[in-house]
Design an enzyme around this catalytic site. Structure first.
Site, PDB file in Angstrom:
ATOM      1  N   PRO A   2      33.274  42.573  38.232  1.00  0.00           N
ATOM      2  CG  PRO A   2      31.676  42.535  39.966  1.00  0.00           C
ATOM      3  CD  PRO A   2      32.289  43.280  38.592  1.00  0.00           C
ATOM      4  CD  GLU A   3      37.765  38.928  35.631  1.00  0.00           C
ATOM      5  OE1 GLU A   3      37.980  37.828  35.007  1.00  0.00           O
ATOM      6  OE2 GLU A   3      38.458  39.800  35.702  1.00  0.00           O
ATOM      7  CE  LYS A  51      33.063  39.709  32.729  1.00  0.00           C
ATOM      8  NZ  LYS A  51      33.951  40.722  32.262  1.00  0.00           N
ATOM      9  NE  ARG A 240      36.459  46.488  30.319  1.00  0.00           N
ATOM     10  CZ  ARG A 240      35.728  47.431  29.870  1.00  0.00           C
ATOM     11  NH1 ARG A 240      36.194  48.763  29.503  1.00  0.00           N
ATOM     12  NH2 ARG A 240      34.234  47.432  29.889  1.00  0.00           N
TER      13      ARG A 240
END
Length: 254
Positions: A2-3, A51, A240
């Site tokens: 989640p950002e 975050k 990523r």
């Protein structure tokens, strides 16, 4: 993972359900915090930072949580079946007479004096979703990255907190920047950061993400029709995926 936009919405939910109310139930199902007692303390509010979530109590303590990849916070009316939170996936339960909030699969949890929050988040860059963002500080940290690929600089929470793979890809696509362009060759990093901030702000307000390039592998680009490609930022084990359009975001000429 989640950002920043998700963390803002999560903090808002926690504030609506917990802020200003005393805890009548508090369970921290975490090895180092199993004996901690929060009952009786009043929740002042939850501060999102990048975050991270900082839930502050009126007794001078802060509960710090991080969602990592799969964590979530949810709420249910106190006394309802969901509020029992019996699942082994539940790591934290905070309840008042009206609402119960429970954190599932949380990836990090700490309990510290509020005055020591800096020991947990002080290494991070400015939060891109704060009301007032210290852009000069972000650009100072950006300049220190030199020729590091721009996608990796955007992902680096020590430069600016809150961005992940989604908004890194979407902001670079919006500005037609090849993700592996050296950061010191990006013409206007402040503009790029502003684009990412506005994209996340729209998500916070309307739960509306750009969805122009991220996770659209081999689907046609919404601008030119070229199949979307994916590359890698960072080296294992912290690599990523970064999605991009090979035509709209061409590699710059030497």
């Amino acid at each position: 993972m989640p950002e920043g936009d998700v963390l803002r919405r999560t903090a808002g939910m926690l504030d609506r359900t917990l802020a200003g109310r005393a805890l009548v139930r508090a369970e921290l199902r975490w090895p180092t915090l199993a004996t901690a007692d929060l009952t009786g303390a009043t929740v002042l509010g939850t501060r999102p930072y990048g975050k991270h979530l900082l839930t502050r109590l009126d007794d001078g303590r802060t509960l710090h949580t991080h969602l990592r990849m799969d964590g979530t916070w949810r709420s249910a009316p106190t006394g309802s079946p969901r509020a029992a939170a019996r699942s082994p996936q539940v790591r934290a339960v905070l309840a008042n007479d009206t609402w119960t909030a429970f954190g599932r699969l949380l990836g990090m949890m700490d309990l510290v004096p509020t005055r020591q929050e800096h020991t947990l988040v002080g290494h991070l860059g400015p939060d891109l979703l704060d009301d007032v963002v210290d852009v000069e500080e972000i650009l100072r940290r950006w300049s220190a990255a030199g020729p590091t690929p721009v996608a990796e600089v955007l992902l680096d929470q020590r430069v600016a907190a809150g961005l992940g793979t989604i908004y890194t890809a979407e902001s670079l696509f919006a500005e037609r920047i090849w993700p592996w362009t050296p950061a010191d060759q990006v013409t206007d990093p402040a503009r790029l950061l502003l684009v990412a901030r506005r994209q996340m702000q729209r998500s916070v307000l309307a739960d509306e993400r750009p969805e122009k390039v991220h996770a659209r592998l081999r689907r046609p680009c919404v601008r030119c029709g070229t199949p979307i490609a994916v590359g890698q930022a960072r080296r294992p084990p912290q690599e990523r995926p970064i999605f991009y359009c090979p035509r709209c975001q061409r590699r710059p000429s030497p």
